[in-house]
Each structure stands twice: as C-alpha cells, then as structure tokens.
Design an enzyme around this catalytic site. Structure first.
Site, PDB file in Angstrom:
ATOM      1  N   GLU A 194     -10.974  -0.629  -5.473  1.00  0.00           N
ATOM      2  CA  GLU A 194     -12.101   0.094  -6.131  1.00  0.00           C
ATOM      3  C   GLU A 194     -11.854   0.016  -7.830  1.00  0.00           C
ATOM      4  O   GLU A 194     -12.439   0.931  -8.455  1.00  0.00           O
ATOM      5  CB  GLU A 194     -12.184   1.709  -5.910  1.00  0.00           C
ATOM      6  CG  GLU A 194     -12.422   1.768  -4.311  1.00  0.00           C
ATOM      7  CD  GLU A 194     -11.896   3.045  -3.471  1.00  0.00           C
ATOM      8  OE1 GLU A 194     -10.875   3.380  -4.436  1.00  0.00           O
ATOM      9  OE2 GLU A 194     -12.197   3.383  -2.371  1.00  0.00           O
ATOM     10  N   ASP A 250      -4.369   5.918  -1.156  1.00  0.00           N
ATOM     11  CA  ASP A 250      -4.723   7.010  -1.567  1.00  0.00           C
ATOM     12  C   ASP A 250      -3.668   8.191  -1.327  1.00  0.00           C
ATOM     13  O   ASP A 250      -2.820   8.227  -0.334  1.00  0.00           O
ATOM     14  CB  ASP A 250      -6.019   7.726  -0.585  1.00  0.00           C
ATOM     15  CG  ASP A 250      -7.353   7.109  -0.974  1.00  0.00           C
ATOM     16  OD1 ASP A 250      -7.363   6.577  -2.055  1.00  0.00           O
ATOM     17  OD2 ASP A 250      -8.132   7.280  -0.202  1.00  0.00           O
ATOM     18  N   HIS A 262      -5.541   8.233  -6.253  1.00  0.00           N
ATOM     19  CA  HIS A 262      -4.422   6.888  -5.924  1.00  0.00           C
ATOM     20  C   HIS A 262      -3.089   7.058  -6.490  1.00  0.00           C
ATOM     21  O   HIS A 262      -2.956   7.655  -7.563  1.00  0.00           O
ATOM     22  CB  HIS A 262      -5.451   5.867  -6.369  1.00  0.00           C
ATOM     23  CG  HIS A 262      -6.501   5.510  -5.908  1.00  0.00           C
ATOM     24  ND1 HIS A 262      -7.608   4.785  -6.550  1.00  0.00           N
ATOM     25  CD2 HIS A 262      -6.933   5.610  -4.720  1.00  0.00           C
ATOM     26  CE1 HIS A 262      -8.629   4.746  -5.759  1.00  0.00           C
ATOM     27  NE2 HIS A 262      -8.372   5.200  -4.658  1.00  0.00           N
TER      28      HIS A 262
END
Length: 592
Positions: free
Chosen positions: A338, A362, A528
């Site tokens: 991401e 995550d 994260h």
C-alpha cells in the site's frame, strides 16, 4: 547495491603527539588497537550481500591536526561512512577529533591505568558536544593492562552496536525510495513526504505511476526468458489453495486464474527492475528502463485503483520480500504494501541492522484472555496469559516469516547466506496461495497464507510522522507464539483465513505503554508494523539517535540503551532527554 558501493568503517588511531619518547612508546600499541577493532568488525559484521565489512585505517597514528586532516582526506576517497577513533592514552582532543558532520562517530578510550585513555575520551567527547558534533563514548567497565589486545564483552557490544547503526545510516545515504503509484485508501503512511527522506535519511524520492507496470507488461519490457523460468518455478513450488474467500458466482475460471499467475509473476520482475534496473532490458532496446531508480526500498500502492481491475500485488510483494525466488537464495528486497513509505523505512531499518527479511503486517487485533475464552472456550496460559496481538495482512509478508528456518531446533529468520535449500522448500511448503478476496481485490490475484511458528524473538517497529514534532520511532520487543490449532482456526476465521497470521506477545515492563498487552496495542501509532527477527530494540535506538529521530515507545532495558554522550546533558529522564537532544540538533541532513 553493488559491493563497491558499500560504505566502509574508518578507524582513527589517536596518539599523544609528543615526540622524544612518549609517542614512540605508544605507536605500536595504538595501531594494534585499531587493527584489533578492524579484525573484530571484519569477523562479526557483514554487508547485505554477505561479504565481510571492510575497514580503512588511517595511514599513521593521529597526534595532531595535520595527521587528522590527512586521515579525513583518505576517508573521503575511500568511501568511509562511519568513523571510530581509538586510543589507549591521553591525546590532544580538539586537534585530533573527527570534524565531518555527516559521519556517525564514536571514540573508544581504553580503560587502563598506565596511560589515561579515559581522560582523552572525556575531553574529546566534551569537545564534540561543545562543537555540536555528537559522538558515542565507549569505555570498558574493567581496567585492562596496557597492550592487552582483548576486547571486553561490554566494549564489544557497543563497538558492534555503533558500527551496525552507523553503516545503516551510510547505506541509506544517496539511495531512493521508489513510490509505485500514490496514496492507497487514504493511508497516511503512503503520503510520501520528501522532506523526511531528504533531511533525516539523506535519501531521494522517485515516483512512477502504476500504469508503468501495466505498460511494461503489455509491451513486454521484462526479461522473457526469466519470466518462463519464473513461471515454471511458481507452478512447481507455489501451491494454489481452493477459493475460500469468494462465493461461487464471483470465482474466476481456471483460465483466468492461470492468466493471473502469469500477470503477477511479470509484476514481480517489473517491480524489481524498477527498483534496481536490469541490463537485459538494454539488450531488448529499452536502455532507459534498464537503469532502474537506485531504490533501496519501494512501495506499491495497489489498492484501490489498481486492484479494482487488475490482480493484486500480494504475490509480488511477498516474493520480493523473501530471501529466495526462481533464481535461488538471495538477499530480500524491501517492498512496502500500500506504498506505506513509513513502514517501508521501518522495514529498511530492521533489514540494514540484521541482514534478514522483514515481515510487513497489519497490527490488527488485541485479543484479551477474556475475549479468547468467551469466543473459543480456551484460557490463554504461559506467555499468552495476558493476551496477544494478531498480526495479519493481505499476503505481502515475507515467506521467511513462516518460521520454517531453524537453528539448534528453534525457528529463526536467517541472513540469506545461511539459509539452506531444504529451508526454502519448507517455507514454500508452509505457504498456500489463495485466490484473492474479490471484496477487497476485484481484479483477482493471489494472497499468501502461512502461520508463523511460535518461539521466535522478534522486534516490531514503526516510524510515524507527527506535525509539529517530526518523525518518531516506536519499538516493541516480544515473541511469536503458538496457540492450539482449534483456537487458531476460530480466531483466524473471524478475519480473512486466506492471509498470513503471526500471533505476537510483546515483552511487558508493567509501566506506561508496556503495562499490559492492551496498552501496547492502544499506543501503537498506525495500522502497520514492521517485524524483524531478534531483539534489536537497542540497535534501533542507537540508529534513531544518529538520525535525530526520538523514540516515543520502547521496552528496552536502560542498561542496553546506547546514544551519543551529548544526550546525557539533556536531563536524567532518558525519554525526555532524547526528545530534547533530537530537537536541539535537528535532522542529520537538515538545511540550515
């Protein structure tokens, strides 16, 4: 990074400059001290390619300013990125000190009674602090005899800690973060902030639109022979799982799944080539594309614009982040899911300090013991008695994170040169590639699934950017755990069963952010985290101090914290003093 680009450790043997008996009596001892440290570094430290770290020793002992200048010139032409001064005696501090503001620097003042090395250490650290050139002080706990070539364990730990962090600083300087795409799903970490990279890390930023990946696929701007090799390897070693995430009407046909495999393999080649270049592309007539972007770390936006109509980046990210592929066992690449550049840099910190692959995840869920018992009927016990954190992401995690590598019967993550082929096969066998969840990934693709073995010491870290404050670093040392299979199945299925899972318990101190596991989760500054094998919190703290990044959360014992001596002048509260020192000195590469 090519071997010739790796920075070297410069060692400066400092001596009492008085000729006529004093200097002559210390020449051999002083130079031998420098050679001993060089041998230690070359024996204990490796570059990311596995080769021993190289050291450069000044041509002569340094007894005054002229020899200091000559040494500085040699360092400048020898690609020295870290500076260590060593001495067994009193010398002239401001005349012999290293004045280069960009080199991380330390002084080892020998603890001996015959000559006052500790006096030079104290005097020269005072000069460093007065001149605004922070330096680390190294002084052994126990007195040694002059000429003793043994390096005590406490001195060795500081020498290695300093050098590892200093080399990390030097290896980042001049390299790029490559953003492939832009901001993913509004995640602040994927808003690339060039000032941070330039002023704190000495790095530059490179950008390509995601369409560049698609262009290279459609125009075959990749090594087609390598693609054939890669696809054959994937078919043999990457086992595909059944489609668990999608209802029957949403599932792709076999033909589409096969096309997706071809697509994601090409993506992997292309992202790597975008980072580091590929001379084979020049042979195909793509000279510009062959150069790459000099990227030591990259990020791939993926969601949403890409994944809404094309296969996701999970396979590419997971394989690039691993220590092996169709070309064999190799150094991992750092690729952030991401395009979370701050987690990418956190991964880079861990990688440069350990030479091991880093796990991107995550920080998804805190499971209290009460909640676990309510949902599963099992009462957590042992290290898990206070609950645990579920680390999980959509499939970008390094396959090394499965814990299938081992040492003395314990699961570990190794530098690539220590990994064996059977361990590679074990990592691959422990991983299943499930068709992507089309609720998340409308364009299909594959997500990896493994469960990390328990019993690994790990360190989770994260850089966050705070307006008005700047970057801050969070650190949580802890351990991966195993939980009963039936309990795992229940908890895992409450999120996405097709994604890799790591069960993590941070080490608690009973205070502040580490009062309990819930507090760790509650204090974590983003969605994260980067997870590195081993307890490396002390190394991260040393690295952060070199970069002038304060540490806002950690569970490292005070006795292991090693920062420049100037930090002692900013108050007895170590955390507050760190903030004040970083604020006073400012970013390492800041523009005045």
């Amino acid at each position: 990074m090519h071997k010739t680009d790796y920075p070297k450790i410069g060692i400066r043997p400092i001596i009492d400059g008085r000729l006529g008996g004093v200097r002559e009596s210390l020449e051999a001892t002083t130079m031998k001290m420098a050679e001993t440290v060089a041998a230690l570094y070359q024996r204990e430290l490796r570059y990311p390619d596995g080769s021993p770290v190289e050291c450069v020793i000044a041509d002569t002992c340094i007894g005054g300013v002229q020899e200091a200048v000559q040494c500085a010139k040699k360092f400048e032409t020898s690609n020295v990125g870290v500076s260590l001064s060593v001495t067994p005696c009193w010398c002239y501090g401001s005349e012999t000190m290293d004045m280069n503001p960009l080199l991380p620097k330390a002084i080892w003042g020998f603890n001996g009674t015959e000559r006052p090395g500790a006096v030079y250490l104290a005097a020269t650290l005072a000069a460093h602090n007065q001149f605004g050139l922070p330096a680390f002080g190294i002084y052994g706990h126990d007195v040694q005899d002059l000429g003793d070539e043994n390096v005590p364990d406490d001195v060795k730990r500081k020498l290695l800690n300093f050098a590892q962090a200093g080399l990390a600083v030097a290896m980042m300087r001049g390299k790029s973060y490559l953003a492939i795409g832009s901001v993913s799903m509004g995640i602040a970490g994927s808003i690339v902030v060039p000032d941070f990279f330039r002023e704190y890390l000495g790095m530059r930023n490179e950008y390509v639109d995601s369409s560049e990946v698609l262009r290279r696929i459609e125009q075959k701007i990749y090594d087609e022979m390598e693609f054939d090799k890669a696809l054959a390897w994937v078919k043999e070693h990457c086992k595909e799982g059944e489609d668990l995430a999608n209802d029957a009407e949403k599932q792709s046909t076999r033909e589409q799944k096969d096309k997706d495999w071809e697509f994601v393999v090409k993506m992997t080649l292309i992202i790597r080539d975008l980072m580091q270049g590929n001379t084979r592309l020049k042979d195909k007539g793509f000279g510009e594309e062959a150069l790459g972007h000099n990227a030591i770390v990259s990020g791939f936006q993926g969601q949403r614009q890409w994944t809404d109509f094309l296969p996701n980046g999970d396979f590419s990210e997971a394989i690039l982040n691993s220590s092996f592929d169709w070309n064999g066992i190799r150094a991992p690449y750092m690729v952030a899911t991401e395009n979370d550049c701050f987690n990418g840099i956190s991964m880079l910190f861990g990688y440069l300090l350990t030479n091991t692959a880093q796990l991107f995840a995550d920080v998804r869920t805190y499971w209290s013991p009460e909640a676990v018992e309510r949902v599963t009927g099992w009462t957590p016990e042992g290290i898990a008695a206070g609950g645990f954190i579920h680390l999980i992401n959509s499939g970008s995690a390094t396959l090394d994170g499965s814990g299938q590598q081992s040492m003395e019967g314990r699961p570990v993550m190794k530098p690539f040169w220590e990994i064996t082929e059977p361990e590679v096969q074990s990592c691959l066998a422990a991983t299943t590639w499930y068709p992507g969840n089309k609720g998340y990934f409308r364009g299909g693709g594959y997500s990896s699934k493994f469960v990390t073995k328990g019993g690994m010491p790990v360190t989770m870290c994260r850089i966050n950017l705070v307006r008005g404050l700047g970057p801050v670093l969070q650190i949580a040392e802890g351990e991966t755990i195993d939980i009963p299979q039936d309990v795992h199945d229940i908890l895992d299925k409450r999120t996405d069963v097709t994604w890799p899972t790591t069960w993590f318990v941070p080490r608690l101190t009973g205070q502040g952010a580490f009062a309990d596991v819930y507090s760790v989760m509650a204090h974590w500054g983003s969605n994260h985290g980067s997870i590195s094998y081993g307890h490396i919190g002390d190394k991260l703290i040393t690295l952060a101090s070199m970069l002038r990044i304060p540490v806002c959360m950690h569970n490292v014992a005070d006795s292991k914290i090693f920062r420049p001596s100037a930090w002692n002048a900013f108050g007895s509260d170590k955390e507050g003093g760190d903030y004040r020192a970083c604020s006073t000195y400012g970013s390492l590469y800041g523009i005045a």
